[in-house]
Enzyme design. Structure first.
Site, PDB file in Angstrom:
ATOM      1  N   ASN A 146       0.983  -1.272   0.065  1.00 55.84           N
ATOM      2  CA  ASN A 146       0.241   0.110  -0.189  1.00 55.84           C
ATOM      3  C   ASN A 146       0.786   1.312  -0.010  1.00 55.84           C
ATOM      4  OD1 ASN A 146      -2.883   0.930   0.558  1.00 55.84           O
ATOM      5  ND2 ASN A 146      -1.578   2.253   1.941  1.00 55.84           N
ATOM      6  N   GLU A 210      -0.481   0.887  -5.404  1.00 51.45           N
ATOM      7  CA  GLU A 210      -0.855   2.025  -5.990  1.00 51.45           C
ATOM      8  C   GLU A 210       0.599   2.186  -7.030  1.00 51.45           C
ATOM      9  OE1 GLU A 210      -1.497   1.791  -2.820  1.00 51.45           O
ATOM     10  OE2 GLU A 210      -3.240   2.971  -2.356  1.00 51.45           O
ATOM     11  N   ASP A 259      -4.705  22.052   8.677  1.00 45.80           N
ATOM     12  CA  ASP A 259      -4.971  20.902   7.860  1.00 45.80           C
ATOM     13  C   ASP A 259      -5.863  21.140   6.603  1.00 45.80           C
ATOM     14  OD1 ASP A 259      -4.829  18.263   7.054  1.00 45.80           O
ATOM     15  OD2 ASP A 259      -6.397  17.456   8.293  1.00 45.80           O
TER      16      ASP A 259
HETATM   17  C1  LIG Z   1      -0.341  16.329   1.724  1.00 45.67           C
HETATM   18  C2  LIG Z   1      -1.355  15.322   2.056  1.00 45.67           C
HETATM   19  C3  LIG Z   1      -1.455  15.009   3.626  1.00 45.67           C
HETATM   20  C4  LIG Z   1      -2.035  14.178   3.936  1.00 45.67           C
HETATM   21  N1  LIG Z   1      -2.190  13.236   5.243  1.00 45.67           N
HETATM   22  C5  LIG Z   1      -2.839  12.435   5.638  1.00 45.67           C
HETATM   23  C6  LIG Z   1      -3.106  11.829   7.001  1.00 45.67           C
HETATM   24  O1  LIG Z   1      -1.984  12.582   7.792  1.00 45.67           O
HETATM   25  N2  LIG Z   1      -3.667  10.969   7.201  1.00 45.67           N
HETATM   26  C7  LIG Z   1      -4.472  10.332   6.383  1.00 45.67           C
HETATM   27  O2  LIG Z   1      -5.153   9.288   6.907  1.00 45.67           O
HETATM   28  N3  LIG Z   1      -4.654  10.632   5.056  1.00 45.67           N
HETATM   29  C8  LIG Z   1      -3.706  11.692   4.726  1.00 45.67           C
HETATM   30  N4  LIG Z   1      -3.933  12.243   3.506  1.00 45.67           N
HETATM   31  C9  LIG Z   1      -4.930  11.738   2.584  1.00 45.67           C
HETATM   32  C10 LIG Z   1      -4.554  10.155   2.202  1.00 45.67           C
HETATM   33  O3  LIG Z   1      -3.253  10.292   1.484  1.00 45.67           O
HETATM   34  C11 LIG Z   1      -5.410   9.747   1.046  1.00 45.67           C
HETATM   35  O4  LIG Z   1      -6.819   9.731   1.687  1.00 45.67           O
HETATM   36  C12 LIG Z   1      -4.962   8.368   0.474  1.00 45.67           C
HETATM   37  O5  LIG Z   1      -6.087   7.952  -0.336  1.00 45.67           O
HETATM   38  C13 LIG Z   1      -4.996   7.362   1.476  1.00 45.67           C
HETATM   39  O6  LIG Z   1      -4.600   5.887   0.800  1.00 45.67           O
HETATM   40  P1  LIG Z   1      -4.814   4.530   1.303  1.00 45.67           P
HETATM   41  O7  LIG Z   1      -6.012   4.563   1.841  1.00 45.67           O
HETATM   42  O8  LIG Z   1      -4.108   3.878   0.439  1.00 45.67           O
HETATM   43  O9  LIG Z   1      -4.093   4.456   2.614  1.00 45.67           O
HETATM   44  C14 LIG Z   1      -3.286  13.096   2.894  1.00 45.67           C
HETATM   45  C15 LIG Z   1      -3.079  13.609   1.502  1.00 45.67           C
HETATM   46  C16 LIG Z   1      -2.215  14.722   1.233  1.00 45.67           C
HETATM   47  C17 LIG Z   1      -2.025  14.840  -0.113  1.00 45.67           C
END
Ligand SMILES: Cc1cc2nc3c(=O)[nH]c(=O)nc-3n(C[C@H](O)[C@H](O)[C@H](O)COP(=O)(O)O)c2cc1C
Length: 440
Positions: A146, A210, A259
């Protein structure tokens, strides 16, 4: 050499989309303040000297749709279509023996995160945050990879706070390994080609790698290298990689932090990442992203626009979809075929993407990427007494203590059907192509 972040900087430079700051800038508040100026210009910005660090700093790689268009080699309004076409055909990444990110390797007590120019962004942030790292982890049962983006609070020479809660996939993976009483190995790659960061910010089916999607965007396998201290692989051309473990059963206070909605998230009990190794390229460039900036919303928007575009295409003749600047509201242009169709379009968008709160549906002659054009359509074509679709108590953005995000409004801002003689927009011939310099 495979296309990397440095290739992207050259690309932006040649298109006059890269600013370079030569004077020394303080990563605490000063650097993000200058980033804001670059955001207004829609250009990436490279800081050559960050106070207290040898690393250069890059920001705003995703600052405008025009920059995305350069990366995808298409027109700004076609980026989403190229995304959809390419991610349909995932390609397995490949592992190679070594790469530029292994130029410098530091392990154990040699790891010192203070050497990185970690940025303190906002006045009430608790401290410096790593914001542009893509986090690689593997499901402890299936071994499937992931990749996600997670904020990380600087807490010490080799210690970071990390936000990773279910239903986000990294949170699910940690939950699984914690139940087994095991620490979770992770690797964080900072300074990647934008395709890797874009796929990390997507929400795809659990178990999808991904990196197979960024390989699809690249149209060739992404080259990975094995980590030094954990059983994971990272992009060979990343600028910086942090390796280590998220401790099982350990939570510490994290935040406050400004945020993506421009509000400070409160202090939360979050996970702790212990860094065991740091590897980096020669003259590495550290990447940072400001939450809620246009860069952040473009990054989060693209894959979600693709999901909305595909869902709505099943019920209407869609021309364009835009989720910038908030990712909680959406503008969709269609070639309307029957009265009432815009409400079906809004319902389809709300169905596929639950965080959506507003959806404005406009005709094909309206530019969904231009807020002024959207307001023009709302003012001159919408009829509030009949053109609204209100959904109460629907599933919305989850972190919602004040119950603000659990209802939705679709707005039909299209002209009456078959009345184009009355609703045709006036045209000033040549206005789009005239070059003012030739007249001065
Ligand atoms: C700059 C940035 C910071 C992010 N920080 C977080 C975070 O701290 N925690 C979180 O759950 N998602 C965060 N996200 C959103 C996740 O990266 C996004 O929801 C992603 O789809 C999660 O992937 P996954 O479900 O495969 O783990 C962030 C996105 C960006 C662009």
């Amino acid at each position: 050499m495979q296309k990397d972040m440095r290739f992207c900087l050259e690309l932006f430079k040649s298109a006059d989309r890269l600013l370079t700051v030569k004077r020394e800038v303080n990563p605490k508040f000063e650097l993000p303040a200058v980033m804001k100026a670059a955001e207004k210009l829609g250009k990436a910005i490279l800081f050559e000297k960050a106070k207290g660090s040898r690393y250069r700093v890059i920001n705003n790689l995703f600052g405008s749709r025009e920059m995305l268009a350069l990366l995808f080699e298409t027109k700004p309004e076609r980026v989403v279509n190229v995304w959809i076409d390419r991610v349909r055909h995932p390609i397995e990444p490949t592992v190679i023996s070594t790469g530029p990110v292994k130029a410098v390797i530091k392990k154990g007590s040699d790891v010192d995160l203070t050497e990185l120019p970690i940025v303190t962004h906002c006045s009430k942030d608790v401290g410096p945050y790593i914001t542009a790292g893509i986090v690689v982890a593997k499901d402890p049962e299936t071994g499937k990879r992931n990749v996600s983006v997670n904020r990380m609070q600087y807490k010490g020479k080799a210690k970071l706070g990390i936000r990773m809660m279910p239903p986000q996939h990294l949170g699910l993976i940690h939950e699984k390994s914690e139940k087994k009483g095991k620490d979770l190995e992770i690797a964080v790659a900072i300074g990647n080609h934008p395709f890797e960061t874009l796929v990390a910010a997507t929400t795809v089916a659990y178990g999808t790698d991904e990196f197979s999607l960024s390989s699809a965007l690249r149209q060739e396998p992404l080259k990975l290298v094995r980590c030094e201290t954990v059983d994971l692989e990272v992009p060979a051309t990343a600028e910086i990689v942090l390796e280590g473990v998220v401790r099982a059963g350990v939570r510490e206070e994290e935040g406050p932090y400004g945020d993506f909605m421009q509000y400070y998230i409160p202090v939360m009990k979050n996970h702790v990442f212990e860094v065991k190794a740091l590897t980096h390229r020669k003259d590495a460039i550290y990447q940072t992203i400001q939450a809620s900036s246009l860069e952040d919303t473009h990054l989060l928007a693209l894959s979600r626009e693709a999901n909305v575009y595909e869902a709505v295409s099943k019920v209407a003749d869609v021309r364009a979809v835009c989720l910038v600047p908030t990712i909680l509201s959406c503008m969709i242009s269609i070639k309307k075929r029957f009265e009432g169709e815009p409400k079906n379009v809004a319902a389809a968008a709300f169905g596929i993407y639950s965080w959506l709160k507003y959806c404005v549906v406009v005709d094909h002659d309206v530019n969904v990427f231009d807020a002024n054009d959207i307001w023009w359509a709302l003012a001159t074509r919408s009829r509030p007494e009949t053109g609204l679709l209100l959904m109460e108590n629907a599933l919305g953005f989850p972190r919602d203590p004040f119950n603000i995000h659990q209802s939705k409004l679709g707005i039909d801002a299209t002209a009456p059907l078959n009345k184009w003689e009355e609703f045709e927009r006036k045209v000033v011939p040549g206005a789009d192509t005239v070059r003012i310099e030739e007249y001065l």
